[in-house]
Design a protein around this motif. Structure first.
Motif, PDB file in Angstrom:
ATOM      1  N   GLU A 341       0.829  -1.205   0.000  1.00 57.22           N
ATOM      2  CA  GLU A 341       0.000   0.000   0.000  1.00 57.22           C
ATOM      3  C   GLU A 341       0.859   1.250   0.000  1.00 57.22           C
ATOM      4  N   ALA A 342       1.893   1.276   0.827  1.00 53.41           N
ATOM      5  CA  ALA A 342       2.765   2.450   0.907  1.00 53.41           C
ATOM      6  C   ALA A 342       3.503   2.666  -0.408  1.00 53.41           C
ATOM      7  N   SER A 343       3.934   1.573  -1.037  1.00 55.28           N
ATOM      8  CA  SER A 343       4.640   1.668  -2.313  1.00 55.28           C
ATOM      9  C   SER A 343       3.747   2.288  -3.384  1.00 55.28           C
ATOM     10  N   GLU A 344       2.497   1.877  -3.421  1.00 53.99           N
ATOM     11  CA  GLU A 344       1.556   2.425  -4.407  1.00 53.99           C
ATOM     12  C   GLU A 344       1.262   3.904  -4.124  1.00 53.99           C
ATOM     13  N   ARG A 345       1.128   4.262  -2.871  1.00 49.81           N
ATOM     14  CA  ARG A 345       0.820   5.654  -2.517  1.00 49.81           C
ATOM     15  C   ARG A 345       1.956   6.597  -2.912  1.00 49.81           C
ATOM     16  N   VAL A 346       3.187   6.177  -2.680  1.00 55.29           N
ATOM     17  CA  VAL A 346       4.330   7.038  -3.016  1.00 55.29           C
ATOM     18  C   VAL A 346       4.533   7.059  -4.534  1.00 55.29           C
ATOM     19  N   GLY A 347       4.489   5.889  -5.169  1.00 58.21           N
ATOM     20  CA  GLY A 347       4.575   5.793  -6.626  1.00 58.21           C
ATOM     21  C   GLY A 347       5.865   6.338  -7.210  1.00 58.21           C
ATOM     22  N   ASP A 348       5.966   6.302  -8.570  1.00 59.64           N
ATOM     23  CA  ASP A 348       7.088   6.878  -9.312  1.00 59.64           C
ATOM     24  C   ASP A 348       8.443   6.343  -8.822  1.00 59.64           C
ATOM     25  N   HIS A 349       8.538   5.028  -8.702  1.00 64.25           N
ATOM     26  CA  HIS A 349       9.811   4.394  -8.337  1.00 64.25           C
ATOM     27  C   HIS A 349       9.815   2.983  -8.905  1.00 64.25           C
ATOM     28  N   LYS A 350      10.983   2.334  -8.869  1.00 60.94           N
ATOM     29  CA  LYS A 350      11.122   0.996  -9.451  1.00 60.94           C
ATOM     30  C   LYS A 350      11.504  -0.052  -8.406  1.00 60.94           C
ATOM     31  N   PHE A 351      11.329   0.264  -7.135  1.00 56.76           N
ATOM     32  CA  PHE A 351      11.695  -0.684  -6.085  1.00 56.76           C
ATOM     33  C   PHE A 351      10.683  -1.828  -6.033  1.00 56.76           C
ATOM     34  N   THR A 352      11.202  -3.061  -6.027  1.00 54.69           N
ATOM     35  CA  THR A 352      10.322  -4.223  -5.947  1.00 54.69           C
ATOM     36  C   THR A 352       9.866  -4.436  -4.506  1.00 54.69           C
ATOM     37  N   VAL A 378      22.884   6.239   7.491  1.00 52.63           N
ATOM     38  CA  VAL A 378      23.252   4.887   7.919  1.00 52.63           C
ATOM     39  C   VAL A 378      24.185   4.243   6.894  1.00 52.63           C
ATOM     40  N   LEU A 379      25.153   3.459   7.385  1.00 56.90           N
ATOM     41  CA  LEU A 379      26.133   2.834   6.504  1.00 56.90           C
ATOM     42  C   LEU A 379      25.556   1.642   5.754  1.00 56.90           C
ATOM     43  N   ARG A 380      24.398   1.137   6.208  1.00 62.01           N
ATOM     44  CA  ARG A 380      23.724   0.008   5.564  1.00 62.01           C
ATOM     45  C   ARG A 380      24.646  -1.210   5.470  1.00 62.01           C
ATOM     46  N   LEU A 381      25.315  -1.521   6.607  1.00 60.56           N
ATOM     47  CA  LEU A 381      26.176  -2.696   6.631  1.00 60.56           C
ATOM     48  C   LEU A 381      25.358  -3.940   6.340  1.00 60.56           C
ATOM     49  N   GLY A 382      25.872  -4.775   5.438  1.00 60.83           N
ATOM     50  CA  GLY A 382      25.156  -5.974   5.043  1.00 60.83           C
ATOM     51  C   GLY A 382      24.265  -5.767   3.837  1.00 60.83           C
ATOM     52  N   ARG A 383      24.032  -4.493   3.447  1.00 61.42           N
ATOM     53  CA  ARG A 383      23.240  -4.192   2.246  1.00 61.42           C
ATOM     54  C   ARG A 383      24.171  -3.528   1.253  1.00 61.42           C
ATOM     55  N   LYS A 384      24.420  -4.203   0.137  1.00 60.83           N
ATOM     56  CA  LYS A 384      25.455  -3.727  -0.772  1.00 60.83           C
ATOM     57  C   LYS A 384      24.935  -2.810  -1.870  1.00 60.83           C
ATOM     58  N   THR A 385      23.621  -2.831  -2.129  1.00 63.87           N
ATOM     59  CA  THR A 385      23.084  -1.992  -3.198  1.00 63.87           C
ATOM     60  C   THR A 385      23.275  -0.517  -2.850  1.00 63.87           C
ATOM     61  N   ARG A 386      23.917   0.227  -3.739  1.00 66.31           N
ATOM     62  CA  ARG A 386      24.176   1.643  -3.467  1.00 66.31           C
ATOM     63  C   ARG A 386      22.914   2.469  -3.721  1.00 66.31           C
ATOM     64  N   LEU A 387      22.634   3.382  -2.808  1.00 65.29           N
ATOM     65  CA  LEU A 387      21.430   4.211  -2.921  1.00 65.29           C
ATOM     66  C   LEU A 387      21.806   5.683  -2.784  1.00 65.29           C
ATOM     67  N   PRO A 388      21.671   6.490  -3.845  1.00 69.01           N
ATOM     68  CA  PRO A 388      21.889   7.936  -3.711  1.00 69.01           C
ATOM     69  C   PRO A 388      20.791   8.545  -2.837  1.00 69.01           C
ATOM     70  N   GLU A 389      21.027   9.789  -2.418  1.00 65.66           N
ATOM     71  CA  GLU A 389      20.136  10.405  -1.434  1.00 65.66           C
ATOM     72  C   GLU A 389      18.708  10.552  -1.952  1.00 65.66           C
ATOM     73  N   ASN A 390      18.533  10.855  -3.239  1.00 65.72           N
ATOM     74  CA  ASN A 390      17.166  11.040  -3.741  1.00 65.72           C
ATOM     75  C   ASN A 390      16.368   9.736  -3.688  1.00 65.72           C
ATOM     76  N   GLN A 391      17.034   8.592  -3.918  1.00 67.58           N
ATOM     77  CA  GLN A 391      16.344   7.314  -3.820  1.00 67.58           C
ATOM     78  C   GLN A 391      16.033   6.973  -2.362  1.00 67.58           C
ATOM     79  N   ARG A 392      16.943   7.329  -1.474  1.00 64.94           N
ATOM     80  CA  ARG A 392      16.676   7.087  -0.048  1.00 64.94           C
ATOM     81  C   ARG A 392      15.473   7.915   0.413  1.00 64.94           C
ATOM     82  N   GLN A 393      15.319   9.107  -0.141  1.00 61.71           N
ATOM     83  CA  GLN A 393      14.173   9.933   0.244  1.00 61.71           C
ATOM     84  C   GLN A 393      12.859   9.262  -0.142  1.00 61.71           C
TER      85      GLN A 393
END
Length: 688
Positions: A341-352, A378-393
């Motif tokens: 539900e949250a993914s649909e509400r925010v929209g305009d992204h490609k996160f599975t 956060v350093l996101r230790l254990g998560r290797k996918t790089r995320l720029p700030e706009n995607q984190r937002q």
């Protein structure tokens, strides 16, 4: 007079038929009550090297072999008349002249006599290989526990014959020779003991029975089930004072859990008013720990009143209830629709949805990130996918909606539960436990470790961990040091494998790197690990279809059971629930009874155990079959398809390798690995 039982007696008793076992046990009980009773029909053996061997009549053709002196009566063997007498003819019970440990020595033909020559295709005799211990001083060999009667055999051993040799050496001598062969100088420490049977090395093969209840337990369970042996080299780790958190590591079967158990008991004995927690990451493993602890302290039941054994989540739930009331805990079934539900509400992204779920589990919820700034940095230790700030937002917008949804439904996640408990403990300064021992620590998660850190990361001896990075199958790697648990300088690796044969361990080790390093730079070297017994090489079968695999597996199982292996001594593992039917078919064709294990169903006498590889953790069997090791099954193609980048792919492959390693190393004596062509690429590594 001490009444003593040997591991050779337990093994021989287990090989008898049911009625024969019953008769033998009745005779043993009578012997313990009155060894001098004339009705026992003791007969001193002649034509034996050890004149203290006697036979005791059980029935028409069944005999006990006992070793009788003025101070002890030792149960050595039980079997049919000729076989029992032949067993006694080639054995001695000695006190080693240097170590002082009681030993059972088997005298066989020399190594040269039992070694067959090896020929090439041209029928040329290969040159003899150099003898490994020819230049080792006799004094050193005696110091290592080699019986004087076998020194000549030891001197003749080469790399081909050493495995034959160690099969009939006492355990401490076999381990020392393995280490010498690997270029490692064995550790030697000889101490005085009141009796040869009190020596720690003697306790691995002999146990003094103090009463009829202890004897009953010894006769009802296999040797490895009712003894909890601690190697002398491990005693130092158990009894040492640590200035901060400490960790014992080692590959599968090296006794990490035994060290953890003895550490808990040692701390409880040394600190009569202390509260001790022995814990691990799952209910299934904590139940297994509880059973082992009961066997270890069977003669000190009051000690168990001060040692609690619970899974970490159960400990967290109980402390939460005491401080805040009963939590309504969120499951993935609760979380998934909120994320959708949250993914649909925010929209305009490609996160599975899968990425959102794992990002929430492994980063946002795990580290209890409550603000945008915390997530942004956060350093996101254990998560290797790089995320720029706009995607984190964008992601944070989704997670804020999810968090609000959980609050509206009054749902609490496990990390949030641990977070609140941890804060309460920190603020109050009250600690429910004085000492905490954690088994299988490689799969403890972020929230649990933060909680453990609050319990004792700053106090000496308060935290003790045992685990193996090569068996990490549930958690992404993260920094322990960042959570206040710094084990640098207080980490040791065990190198003697007591559970798995040399051949099985050697092939399973090929699945892993020779050294593994955690996020904080602590390295576990797998090189130099040795097994204490020899066995058959694992069998690998590649079939053209599942039907052929089932047929091959069932035929192999029939052959194993014809050798006397019982159903409950067999475990069969598959990668996931989708392959369980293939395992069921093979067992049904072999006409064996079986039970499929889950979190609530445990191994049962009389039944083959079947489960997924994830549930195999903590189990052990004489025989293991790992089935359905096909391409796209392990590593699981579904996991590979969801990978976001190449570094994430490496983590998937690592944990899948660990999973197969865990499954294979549940085996003691026999291992069969099967698959349908094309098989998993891991099988190439397994059979190199």
């Amino acid at each position: 007079m001490d009444f003593i039982i040997a591991n050779t007696f337990s093994d021989s008793l287990a090989s008898l038929m049911g009625d024969e076992q019953k008769s033998a046990k009745i005779t043993v009980y009578d012997l313990q009550q009155n060894p001098s009773n004339p009705g026992m029909k003791l007969h001193r053996l002649d034509k034996v090297k050890d004149k203290n061997f006697w036979s005791v009549r059980v029935g028409k053709d069944l005999r006990l072999i006992v070793h009788k002196t003025q101070v002890s009566l030792l149960l050595c063997y039980v079997g049919h008349h000729d076989k029992a007498y032949k067993w006694a003819q080639s054995r001695l019970i000695n006190t080693h002249p240097t170590t002082g440990a009681a030993q059972l020595v088997e005298i066989r033909e020399t190594v040269q006599e039992i070694t067959m020559p090896i020929y090439t295709e041209k029928e040329e005799v290969l040159p003899e290989k150099p003898m490994l211990f020819a230049d080792t001083p006799e004094e050193d060999l005696l110091n290592y526990g080699v019986p004087a009667e076998l020194i000549s055999d030891v001197r003749q051993a080469n790399e081909d014959t050493v495995l034959n040799l160690v099969d009939y050496l006492p355990g401490e001598a076999a381990e020392a020779l393995y280490e010498l062969a690997l270029g490692i100088k064995p550790q030697v420490a000889h101490l005085e003991y009141n009796s040869p049977f009190d020596h720690p090395d003697a306790k691995r093969r002999f146990r003094v029975m103090n009463n009829v209840e202890e004897l009953e337990r010894a006769l009802d369970f296999p040797w490895e089930k009712w003894t909890v042996f601690l190697h002398p080299a491990q005693s130092e780790l158990v009894e040492r004072d640590y200035s901060g958190p400490a960790r014992v590591s080692g590959s599968a079967g090296t006794g990490k859990t035994i060290v953890a158990l003895h550490r808990a008991v040692f701390l409880a004995r040394q600190n009569p008013d202390a509260r001790v927690l022995l814990t691990t990451f799952s209910d299934t493993l904590s139940n297994a720990l509880r059973k082992k602890l009961r066997r270890l302290i069977i003669n000190e039941p009051r000690l168990g009143e001060r040692i609690e054994v619970h899974a970490l989540n159960a400990v967290g739930r109980r402390l939460y209830e005491l401080n805040f009331g009963r939590p309504l805990l969120a499951s993935h079934a609760d979380l998934t629709p909120l994320l959708e539900e949250a993914s649909e509400r925010v929209g305009d992204h490609k996160f599975t949805l899968h990425f959102l779920l794992t990002e929430w589990d492994q980063v946002v919820d795990a580290w209890q990130l409550k603000t945008w700034e915390a997530y942004r940095d956060v350093l996101r230790l254990g998560r290797k996918t790089r995320l720029p700030e706009n995607q984190r937002q964008i992601l944070w917008s989704i997670f804020e909606i999810v968090r609000s949804g959980l609050e509206e439904k009054l749902l609490t996640t496990y990390p949030e539960m641990f977070g609140r408990v941890t804060s309460r403990l920190t603020d109050s300064g009250q600690n429910p436990y004085d000492f905490v021992i954690v088994d299988e620590a490689q799969d403890v998660n972020v929230a649990q470790l933060r909680f453990l850190s609050a319990l004792g990361s700053k106090q000496p001896n308060a935290l003790f961990f045992s685990g193996d990075l090569g068996q990490r199958i549930f958690q992404q790697p993260f920094s322990w040091k960042a959570l206040g648990v710094d084990i640098r300088g207080r980490s040791r690796t065990l190198r003697i494998n007591y559970r798995t044969s040399h051949q099985i361990r050697q092939q399973a080790d090929r699945l892993l790197d020779p050294a593994m390093t955690d996020v904080d730079g602590n390295t576990e070297e797998r090189k130099g690990t040795i097994s204490v017994f020899n066995g058959l090489p694992p069998t690998l079968i590649v079939s053209d279809s599942p039907e052929e695999e089932n047929k091959a597996g069932s035929q192999w199982l029939r052959g194993i059971t014809e050798q006397g292996i019982l159903p409950h001594e067999i475990g069969i593992f598959v990668r996931s629930e989708g392959e369980l039917d293939r395992a069921h078919s093979a067992i049904e064709q072999a006409e064996l009874p079986y039970k499929t294990l889950d979190d609530n169903v445990e191994t049962t006498s009389g039944y083959v155990s079947v489960c997924t590889m994830h549930l195999a953790k903590g189990l052990e069997f004489r025989v293991v079959v790992v089935m359905a090791c096909d391409d796209e099954v392990i590593p699981l193609q579904e996991r590979i398809d969801r990978v976001a980048d190449e570094v994430d792919l490496e983590e998937v492959y690592n944990t899948e390798r660990h999973l197969l390693y865990v499954a294979c190393t549940r085996a003691r004596d026999h291992l069969l690995v099967t698959g349908v062509d094309p098989v998993s690429e891991f099988l190439d590594d397994l059979q190199m």
